[in-house]
Design an enzyme around this catalytic site. Structure first.
Site, PDB file in Angstrom:
ATOM      1  N   SER A   1       0.802  -1.237   0.000  1.00 19.19           N
ATOM      2  CA  SER A   1       0.000   0.000   0.000  1.00 19.19           C
ATOM      3  C   SER A   1       0.826   1.275   0.000  1.00 19.19           C
ATOM      4  O   SER A   1       0.263   2.364  -0.184  1.00 19.19           O
ATOM      5  CB  SER A   1      -0.946   0.015   1.190  1.00 19.19           C
ATOM      6  OG  SER A   1      -2.000  -0.870   0.941  1.00 19.19           O
TER       7      SER A   1
ATOM      8  N   LYS B   1       0.385   3.429  -3.013  1.00 22.84           N
ATOM      9  CA  LYS B   1      -0.767   4.336  -3.163  1.00 22.84           C
ATOM     10  C   LYS B   1      -0.340   5.807  -3.184  1.00 22.84           C
ATOM     11  O   LYS B   1      -1.050   6.666  -3.710  1.00 22.84           O
ATOM     12  CB  LYS B   1      -1.790   4.073  -2.041  1.00 22.84           C
ATOM     13  CG  LYS B   1      -2.430   2.685  -2.166  1.00 22.84           C
ATOM     14  CD  LYS B   1      -3.246   2.296  -0.947  1.00 22.84           C
ATOM     15  CE  LYS B   1      -3.825   0.889  -1.102  1.00 22.84           C
ATOM     16  NZ  LYS B   1      -4.453   0.368   0.121  1.00 22.84           N
TER      17      LYS B   1
ATOM     18  N   TYR C   1      -3.886  -2.498 -10.233  1.00 25.99           N
ATOM     19  CA  TYR C   1      -3.769  -2.341  -8.772  1.00 25.99           C
ATOM     20  C   TYR C   1      -2.908  -3.462  -8.160  1.00 25.99           C
ATOM     21  O   TYR C   1      -2.013  -3.191  -7.349  1.00 25.99           O
ATOM     22  CB  TYR C   1      -5.177  -2.314  -8.147  1.00 25.99           C
ATOM     23  CG  TYR C   1      -5.144  -2.298  -6.643  1.00 25.99           C
ATOM     24  CD1 TYR C   1      -4.872  -1.120  -5.943  1.00 25.99           C
ATOM     25  CD2 TYR C   1      -5.338  -3.463  -5.910  1.00 25.99           C
ATOM     26  CE1 TYR C   1      -4.810  -1.112  -4.552  1.00 25.99           C
ATOM     27  CE2 TYR C   1      -5.282  -3.469  -4.530  1.00 25.99           C
ATOM     28  CZ  TYR C   1      -5.013  -2.290  -3.855  1.00 25.99           C
ATOM     29  OH  TYR C   1      -4.936  -2.297  -2.482  1.00 25.99           O
TER      30      TYR C   1
ATOM     31  N   TYR D   1      -4.492   3.977   8.116  1.00 29.72           N
ATOM     32  CA  TYR D   1      -5.881   3.502   8.262  1.00 29.72           C
ATOM     33  C   TYR D   1      -6.437   3.894   9.630  1.00 29.72           C
ATOM     34  O   TYR D   1      -6.270   5.039  10.048  1.00 29.72           O
ATOM     35  CB  TYR D   1      -5.961   1.976   8.031  1.00 29.72           C
ATOM     36  CG  TYR D   1      -5.145   1.526   6.854  1.00 29.72           C
ATOM     37  CD1 TYR D   1      -5.480   1.943   5.567  1.00 29.72           C
ATOM     38  CD2 TYR D   1      -4.010   0.747   7.010  1.00 29.72           C
ATOM     39  CE1 TYR D   1      -4.720   1.560   4.477  1.00 29.72           C
ATOM     40  CE2 TYR D   1      -3.235   0.357   5.930  1.00 29.72           C
ATOM     41  CZ  TYR D   1      -3.600   0.771   4.667  1.00 29.72           C
ATOM     42  OH  TYR D   1      -2.845   0.399   3.611  1.00 29.72           O
TER      43      TYR D   1
ATOM     44  N   VAL E   1       1.186  -3.602   3.840  1.00 26.47           N
ATOM     45  CA  VAL E   1       0.951  -4.858   4.553  1.00 26.47           C
ATOM     46  C   VAL E   1       2.195  -5.784   4.556  1.00 26.47           C
ATOM     47  O   VAL E   1       2.246  -6.768   5.282  1.00 26.47           O
ATOM     48  CB  VAL E   1      -0.312  -5.550   3.946  1.00 26.47           C
ATOM     49  CG1 VAL E   1       0.006  -6.211   2.618  1.00 26.47           C
ATOM     50  CG2 VAL E   1      -0.962  -6.502   4.916  1.00 26.47           C
TER      51      VAL E   1
HETATM   52  N1  GLN Z   1      -2.159  -5.906  -1.600  1.00 26.87           N
HETATM   53  C1  GLN Z   1      -2.860  -5.476  -0.440  1.00 26.87           C
HETATM   54  C2  GLN Z   1      -4.348  -5.467  -0.697  1.00 26.87           C
HETATM   55  O1  GLN Z   1      -4.777  -4.866  -1.639  1.00 26.87           O
HETATM   56  C3  GLN Z   1      -2.404  -4.115  -0.007  1.00 26.87           C
HETATM   57  C4  GLN Z   1      -3.054  -3.668   1.268  1.00 26.87           C
HETATM   58  C5  GLN Z   1      -2.095  -3.043   2.237  1.00 26.87           C
HETATM   59  O2  GLN Z   1      -0.897  -2.966   2.042  1.00 26.87           O
HETATM   60  N2  GLN Z   1      -2.649  -2.651   3.365  1.00 26.87           N
HETATM   61  O3  GLN Z   1      -5.093  -6.064   0.034  1.00 26.87           O
END
Ligand code: GLN
Length: 303
Positions: free
Chosen positions: A59, A62, A186, A238, A256
């Protein structure tokens, strides 16, 4: 000194969090790993621990897609995605339903899917990914950065919830391209593979007023860099964003895989990595390392 100290402390911590298990490539990560890289305005990068291991940034990507989408669409993007903290988990669908398919911010999954869809308005999927890889390589001054295809494939195989989010967005008319096409991009952006050193260099433009360093190349306007950093501070972790701002006090975005990119405006761009996550999906030891660094160096956006 501060980087070394943060890694030494990280290695000693007993509580290490839990690694993500939804795909094999992340599940096999060693929670003992810990790395940090700090890039300063003069271009110097100081690093310690496992700072050269290539890890998918998940993420954290992003941030880069947001910069690209804002470059392509400007403020029009904000008609499709908000700028408020979500207070809910990164892949929550509940809020999206309540708020009629307009994601709270570009850093929860639903918001990031809209951002990716916006980039696709100007490109075909392969071109969009090529553009993203080129962008990140040029930010970092490093042509070795690649997308880990195996991870992208695993993301696609297990991405049921992201598919649900994308379908929900589509049902509200907030997706211009097909669900599969948008998610294909994505999943690949999540699989951008970088080391802490590469990530801290790629994040420089957010630390140094939109430029790659003191007297460096201009990537985005000063105002845009500030605004992306503002969203990192309010939404980058988050439902753990408030706690992170309280403990660490600088804008940052987590992934993540246990990566975090943080910026100290005017001073430094910092990437940390340790794979074990807290209950909100943010790196437990990584957050601790950042806390140690800012404490040691007295860095904060709150003066
Ligand atoms: N690849 C993960 C997802 O889309 C990325 C989410 C994250 O890093 N929090 O679920």
């Amino acid at each position: 000194m501060a980087a070394k100290y943060a890694v030494e402390r990280a290695r000693e911590r007993e509580e290490r969090g839990v690694v993500a298990t939804y795909i094999y490539e992340l599940a096999k990560a060693d929670p003992q790993k810990a790395g940090i890289a700090i890039t300063l305005a003069n271009g110097k990068t100081i690093c310690a621990g496992d700072c050269n291991d290539g890890v998918t940034i998940q993420s954290v990507s992003k941030i880069f897609t947001l910069a690209l989408a804002l470059g392509a669409q400007g403020d029009r993007l904000w008609t499709r995605v908000g700028r408020e903290p979500s207070g809910s988990s990164f892949d929550s669908i509940l809020q999206l339903e309540h708020e009629n398919g307009i994601p709270r911010n570009p850093f929860v999954n639903a918001g990031a899917i809209v951002v990716t869809d916006a980039i696709l308005s100007n490109y075909r999927p392969k071109e969009a990914l090529g553009e993203l890889v080129q962008f990140v390589r040029s930010l970092a001054d490093d042509d070795e950065i690649i997308i880990d295809k195996l991870v992208a494939q695993s993301e696609a195989e297990t991405g049921h919830r992201n598919r649900a989010l994308a379908n929900y967005l589509a049902s509200h008319g907030n997706l211009r391209n097909s669900v599969e096409m948008t998610l294909g991009v994505y999943f690949h952006q999540c699989a951008l593979s970088m080391s802490c050193v590469q990530l801290s260099r790629a994040g420089r433009f957010l630390a140094f007023g939109g430029a790659t360093g003191a007297g460096g190349r201009k990537i985005v306007s000063e105002r845009r860099a500030r605004r992306i950093a503002a969203i990192m501070l309010t939404c980058g972790h988050y439902d753990g964003s408030g706690e992170f701002a309280y403990r660490v006090g600088i804008p940052a975005k987590s992934g993540v895989s246990g990566m975090i990119l943080a910026v100290v405006p005017g001073i430094a761009s910092i990437a940390v990595w340790s794979p074990g996550l807290d209950t909100r999906g943010n790196s437990l030891v990584g957050t601790g390392m950042l806390e140690d660094v800012v404490d040691q160096l007295n860095w904060s956006v709150f003066a």
